[in-house]
Design a protein around this motif. Structure first.
Motif, PDB file in Angstrom:
ATOM      1  N   ARG B   9      36.562  33.412  29.057  1.00 35.93           N
ATOM      2  CA  ARG B   9      38.010  33.644  29.070  1.00 35.93           C
ATOM      3  C   ARG B   9      38.734  32.436  29.649  1.00 35.93           C
ATOM      4  NH1 ARG B   9      35.733  38.009  31.416  1.00 35.93           N
ATOM      5  NH2 ARG B   9      36.587  37.457  33.435  1.00 35.93           N
ATOM      6  N   VAL B  29      41.066  36.814  37.853  1.00 36.58           N
ATOM      7  CA  VAL B  29      40.183  35.954  37.056  1.00 36.58           C
ATOM      8  C   VAL B  29      38.995  36.772  36.546  1.00 36.58           C
ATOM      9  CG1 VAL B  29      38.638  33.943  37.172  1.00 36.58           C
ATOM     10  CG2 VAL B  29      40.887  33.867  38.285  1.00 36.58           C
ATOM     11  N   THR B  30      38.370  37.520  37.439  1.00 40.25           N
ATOM     12  CA  THR B  30      37.281  38.428  37.077  1.00 40.25           C
ATOM     13  C   THR B  30      37.487  39.697  37.883  1.00 40.25           C
ATOM     14  OG1 THR B  30      35.791  36.548  36.898  1.00 40.25           O
ATOM     15  CG2 THR B  30      34.775  38.717  36.946  1.00 40.25           C
ATOM     16  N   THR B  37      33.117  43.868  36.180  1.00 37.71           N
ATOM     17  CA  THR B  37      32.146  43.465  37.212  1.00 37.71           C
ATOM     18  C   THR B  37      32.040  44.591  38.244  1.00 37.71           C
ATOM     19  OG1 THR B  37      33.908  42.229  38.344  1.00 37.71           O
ATOM     20  CG2 THR B  37      32.378  40.974  36.983  1.00 37.71           C
ATOM     21  N   VAL B  40      31.299  41.774  42.365  1.00 38.62           N
ATOM     22  CA  VAL B  40      32.200  40.715  42.826  1.00 38.62           C
ATOM     23  C   VAL B  40      33.485  40.736  41.992  1.00 38.62           C
ATOM     24  CG1 VAL B  40      30.431  39.136  43.705  1.00 38.62           C
ATOM     25  CG2 VAL B  40      31.121  38.997  41.318  1.00 38.62           C
ATOM     26  N   VAL B  42      37.178  38.081  41.431  1.00 33.11           N
ATOM     27  CA  VAL B  42      37.753  36.769  41.728  1.00 33.11           C
ATOM     28  C   VAL B  42      39.238  36.783  41.377  1.00 33.11           C
ATOM     29  CG1 VAL B  42      37.616  34.288  41.251  1.00 33.11           C
ATOM     30  CG2 VAL B  42      35.540  35.675  41.162  1.00 33.11           C
ATOM     31  N   ILE B 121      37.539  35.557  46.560  1.00 32.75           N
ATOM     32  CA  ILE B 121      36.369  36.280  46.061  1.00 32.75           C
ATOM     33  C   ILE B 121      36.145  37.472  46.968  1.00 32.75           C
ATOM     34  CG2 ILE B 121      33.872  36.141  45.750  1.00 32.75           C
ATOM     35  CD1 ILE B 121      34.901  32.876  45.678  1.00 32.75           C
TER      36      ILE B 121
END
Lengths: 162, 162
Positions: B9, B29-30, B37, B40, B42, B121
């Motif tokens: 992405r 972001v994630t 996920t 984790v 982000v 994170i």
């Protein structure tokens, strides 16, 4: 390498090493063994032109953020007895991707001219990496490398038994 | 916001929002809810001059990487009945810091001229944030905000019960 548990740490002053790998550089930005995190770990890695990670898998989540350069993600599958023909997916600056738990993969700086720099985040550190010689090696034959290169020098030296 | 589960992405095309906070920008972001996920998550966040996170705590690990600018980390303690007088620690471009699990903290762009941009994170997403009005509020009085602003729009809309 001595652990630096300062509250705020300067990444540009952290030790980087290639751990014997040509055209590679690793910094443990935040590590389980180096800094005491228990649930996440962050690495900053640079791959010279043509350089690759080993083909490997791990039973933790992993997120990549591409800071510089271009490359190719090769992603096999854990659903067969061996990784199989990997997907080849282009990655480039400002992209992100996650590796599904246990899927064999390889990150390759497939660009001939530029470095590929990535920030890597893993869960459940320290990482337990199983390495494949090639994409047709059975999952059960992949070899555990633990501790991994950058964690080896964070472990206490064995006691002198004399 | 619709989840984008593409393997790779482009962060520069991701939706950013201030979620009603002046001088603030957030990109997932994630994410657990946005991208699936489990261990984790982000974020990429930008704070304008003078802007701060709320004073808050969470029972997950959190790592910051300062990409641009300068600021101040304010870090209280979970060892008293309330956060207490926080440590004030300068942070700047290319530094990293981790928040101990459950310690109340605040990130402040204490610089008058530049944006502060951080990569964040967290473990064990989605984040469950307890917010304090000030550093003397008892831990037991901090208010749970769940789901957090950027996770709210990832949850399925309630069904029309008519």
């Amino acid at each position: 390498m001595y652990p630096d548990n300062s509250l705020v740490r300067d990444i540009s002053r952290m030790q980087q090493s290639n751990y014997g790998r040509e055209g590679f550089s690793h910094i443990t930005v935040t590590g389980a063994l180096a800094h005491g995190t228990k649930e996440v770990e962050v690495w900053l890695q640079t791959f010279g032109p043509g350089q690759r990670t080993p083909i490997h898998r791990h039973s933790c989540e992993e997120v990549f953020i591409v800071l510089k350069g271009k490359g190719t993600l090769l992603l096999g599958s854990s659903s067969l007895k061996y990784p199989g023909q990997p997907q080849e997916v282009p990655v480039f600056q400002n992209t992100t991707f996650s590796i599904p738990v246990n899927d064999p993969h390889q990150v390759w700086n497939s660009n001939e001219h530029e470095d590929l720099q990535v920030l890597v985040i893993i869960s459940r550190p320290p990482v337990k990496i199983f390495i494949y010689d090639d994409w047709s090696m059975p999952h059960t034959a992949a070899k555990l490398k633990f501790p991994y290169f950058w964690d080896e020098d964070c472990l206490p030296a064995p006691k002198d038994e004399l």
